[in-house]
Every structure is written in C-alpha cells, then in structure tokens.
Motif scaffolding. Sequence first.
Motif, PDB file in Angstrom:
ATOM      1  N   GLU A   1       2.439   7.345  -6.036  1.00  0.00           N
ATOM      2  CA  GLU A   1       1.297   8.489  -6.399  1.00  0.00           C
ATOM      3  C   GLU A   1       1.688   9.620  -5.900  1.00  0.00           C
ATOM      4  OE1 GLU A   1      -2.674  10.062  -7.015  1.00  0.00           O
ATOM      5  OE2 GLU A   1      -1.748   8.425  -7.720  1.00  0.00           O
ATOM      6  N   LEU A   2       2.213   9.742  -4.451  1.00  0.00           N
ATOM      7  CA  LEU A   2       2.728  11.191  -3.984  1.00  0.00           C
ATOM      8  C   LEU A   2       3.722  11.677  -5.224  1.00  0.00           C
ATOM      9  CD1 LEU A   2       2.384  12.615  -1.548  1.00  0.00           C
ATOM     10  CD2 LEU A   2       4.420  11.461  -0.507  1.00  0.00           C
ATOM     11  N   LYS A   3       4.688  11.011  -5.583  1.00  0.00           N
ATOM     12  CA  LYS A   3       5.784  11.739  -6.381  1.00  0.00           C
ATOM     13  C   LYS A   3       4.991  12.249  -7.817  1.00  0.00           C
ATOM     14  CE  LYS A   3       8.538   8.145  -6.557  1.00  0.00           C
ATOM     15  NZ  LYS A   3       9.617   7.463  -6.879  1.00  0.00           N
ATOM     16  N   SER A   4       3.935  11.549  -7.985  1.00  0.00           N
ATOM     17  CA  SER A   4       3.501  11.900  -9.310  1.00  0.00           C
ATOM     18  C   SER A   4       2.479  13.492  -9.215  1.00  0.00           C
ATOM     19  CB  SER A   4       2.448  11.048  -9.996  1.00  0.00           C
ATOM     20  OG  SER A   4       1.219  11.052  -9.320  1.00  0.00           O
ATOM     21  N   TRP A   5       2.402  14.078  -7.955  1.00  0.00           N
ATOM     22  CA  TRP A   5       1.499  15.082  -7.583  1.00  0.00           C
ATOM     23  C   TRP A   5       2.140  16.242  -8.338  1.00  0.00           C
ATOM     24  CZ3 TRP A   5      -0.173  14.873  -1.790  1.00  0.00           C
ATOM     25  CH2 TRP A   5      -0.969  13.790  -1.694  1.00  0.00           C
ATOM     26  N   ASP A   6       1.374  17.064  -8.874  1.00  0.00           N
ATOM     27  CA  ASP A   6       1.904  18.492  -9.532  1.00  0.00           C
ATOM     28  C   ASP A   6       2.003  19.405  -8.417  1.00  0.00           C
ATOM     29  OD1 ASP A   6       0.168  20.937 -11.622  1.00  0.00           O
ATOM     30  OD2 ASP A   6       2.287  20.647 -11.023  1.00  0.00           O
ATOM     31  N   THR A   7       3.519  20.042  -8.164  1.00  0.00           N
ATOM     32  CA  THR A   7       3.848  20.972  -7.249  1.00  0.00           C
ATOM     33  C   THR A   7       3.957  22.250  -7.847  1.00  0.00           C
ATOM     34  OG1 THR A   7       6.130  20.477  -7.877  1.00  0.00           O
ATOM     35  CG2 THR A   7       5.064  19.089  -6.224  1.00  0.00           C
TER      36      THR A   7
ATOM     37  N   PHE B   1       0.796  -1.270   0.007  1.00  0.00           N
ATOM     38  CA  PHE B   1       0.080  -0.135  -0.059  1.00  0.00           C
ATOM     39  C   PHE B   1       0.864   1.184   0.025  1.00  0.00           C
ATOM     40  CE2 PHE B   1      -3.421   2.602   0.760  1.00  0.00           C
ATOM     41  CZ  PHE B   1      -3.051   3.551   1.666  1.00  0.00           C
ATOM     42  N   TRP B   2       2.003   1.132   0.974  1.00  0.00           N
ATOM     43  CA  TRP B   2       2.641   2.440   1.160  1.00  0.00           C
ATOM     44  C   TRP B   2       3.393   2.743  -0.148  1.00  0.00           C
ATOM     45  CZ3 TRP B   2       0.714   5.860   3.662  1.00  0.00           C
ATOM     46  CH2 TRP B   2      -0.083   5.665   4.976  1.00  0.00           C
ATOM     47  N   LYS B   3       4.042   1.566  -0.726  1.00  0.00           N
ATOM     48  CA  LYS B   3       4.795   1.720  -2.066  1.00  0.00           C
ATOM     49  C   LYS B   3       3.926   2.402  -3.226  1.00  0.00           C
ATOM     50  CE  LYS B   3       8.124  -1.985  -1.310  1.00  0.00           C
ATOM     51  NZ  LYS B   3       8.364  -3.202  -1.465  1.00  0.00           N
ATOM     52  N   GLU B   4       2.715   1.958  -3.223  1.00  0.00           N
ATOM     53  CA  GLU B   4       1.979   2.404  -4.177  1.00  0.00           C
ATOM     54  C   GLU B   4       1.630   3.872  -3.904  1.00  0.00           C
ATOM     55  OE1 GLU B   4       0.892   1.507  -7.172  1.00  0.00           O
ATOM     56  OE2 GLU B   4       1.805  -0.645  -6.865  1.00  0.00           O
ATOM     57  N   PHE B   5       1.418   4.293  -2.801  1.00  0.00           N
ATOM     58  CA  PHE B   5       1.029   5.487  -2.270  1.00  0.00           C
ATOM     59  C   PHE B   5       2.113   6.529  -2.562  1.00  0.00           C
ATOM     60  CE2 PHE B   5      -1.294   9.093  -0.735  1.00  0.00           C
ATOM     61  CZ  PHE B   5      -0.520   9.814   0.101  1.00  0.00           C
ATOM     62  N   TYR B   6       3.369   6.012  -2.493  1.00  0.00           N
ATOM     63  CA  TYR B   6       4.505   6.846  -2.657  1.00  0.00           C
ATOM     64  C   TYR B   6       4.749   7.226  -3.989  1.00  0.00           C
ATOM     65  CZ  TYR B   6       9.549   7.952  -2.852  1.00  0.00           C
ATOM     66  OH  TYR B   6      10.877   8.726  -2.987  1.00  0.00           O
TER      67      TYR B   6
ATOM     68  N   ALA C   1      -9.331  -0.727  -7.239  1.00  0.00           N
ATOM     69  CA  ALA C   1      -9.176   0.255  -8.353  1.00  0.00           C
ATOM     70  C   ALA C   1      -7.802   0.450  -8.540  1.00  0.00           C
ATOM     71  CB  ALA C   1     -10.252   1.573  -8.171  1.00  0.00           C
ATOM     72  N   ILE C   2      -6.708   0.065  -7.772  1.00  0.00           N
ATOM     73  CA  ILE C   2      -5.634   0.412  -8.139  1.00  0.00           C
ATOM     74  C   ILE C   2      -4.568  -0.931  -7.965  1.00  0.00           C
ATOM     75  CG2 ILE C   2      -3.474   1.749  -7.025  1.00  0.00           C
ATOM     76  CD1 ILE C   2      -5.058   3.754  -5.891  1.00  0.00           C
TER      77      ILE C   2
END
Length: 200
Positions: free
Chosen positions: A124-130, A117-122, A199-200
């Motif tokens: 996802e997190l890196k893909s956020w537009d900053t 779960f945390w690997k997938e969220f990480y 869904a993920i």
Amino acid sequence: MKERTDLYIKFIGPAFNEMVDKIVFTYKFTSLPNIDSLREECKIWLMTILGKYDPNRGSAAFSYFSVITKNWFIHKVKKQQKQNKREVDLYNISKSYEEQYLSTEESYLTHREEDEFWKEFYTELKSWDTTQMKENDLKVYKAILILFESKDDIDIFNKKAIYLYLREITGLNTKQIVNSLKKFRKRYYNFKQDWDVGAI
C-alpha cells in the motif's frame, strides 16, 4: 577489474575503515570477542551489499552504511549473548514457566499475522502518490521505504530507534520528521481499520 580495485583502495576502503572504527568505538562494540576479526569481516560484508545502495532514494551513503554497520554489530552482540545463555540448565525450569515462555505456537501465529500485515501495508505504501508531497515529506517517505526494504539488515528496538534511523537517513531533525509522520498517520490508521475488519 584494475579500475575497481584502485577505486576501492583509494576511496571505498579508507571510508569503510573510518566508518567501522568509529561505530565500534562509539557504540562500545570493543567488548566483543575477536573484535579485530569482526571489523574485517564487516568490511568484507559491506562490499557484498555495496550495490544495494541507491542514491536516488535520498539518503547519504555514509548515513546509510552507518546504520547497516551498526546493526551488523548489534546482531553479533545478540548472537554472542545467545551463546552465553546456552549454558542455562533448561531442566531446572518449572513446567509452568516452560509452558509460558517456551511455547512457540502462539508466537508463530502472531508473528505470521504481523508479517502479513506489514507486507500488505508495504505494498500500500509503495502505491502512494508522491507527486504532491513536500520536500521533507518525500524524504521521510523514502526513508520509511528504506527501513522496510532493509528490515532484514536492521534491528528496531523501539519508537526512539525508529526516529534515530529516520534522522540519520533523511538528515532532518525530530520535529521535522514528526510533522511529516503526522500526515502519513491518518492513511496508516485507515489502512489498519480496513485490515482489522477484513476489508483488505
């Protein structure tokens, strides 16, 4: 090589000496056996990870290495505690307690699911537009990435510890951090909902 040696002697070495001593006394790690040897061992270890520090991530070098150093000593404390507990006579533990507390099957599956779960969220997190993030939000975002990337070097006990790390890395106060986290929380919940329904 001489230039690097001079740099260590004049700047890095004294800074590490001061930082390690301060953390040892502040967090009362002086009770550890062979604490003087551990101090020197820690300084050597810090030199091996010196290249991991990235000033572009927004954290001050002293704060970054302070967190790493503190958790290095915490790891040593835990290791010492484990050694002390080895003297427990396992044969005196009843079968019910053994099944309840020593069984590894369920904990293995649980930990594996959490890791995935945390690997997938990480990811996802890196893909956020900053590009549209405000200054404080960006600091907190980068600090969260640092925590993820340093997860093997730090030990997070509870929610309070997370805020402590975030304050040390960002230089912000708790209220400022909470305000930024509120903006990220909705995206996290959306991700978790998608994860829970497959869904993920």
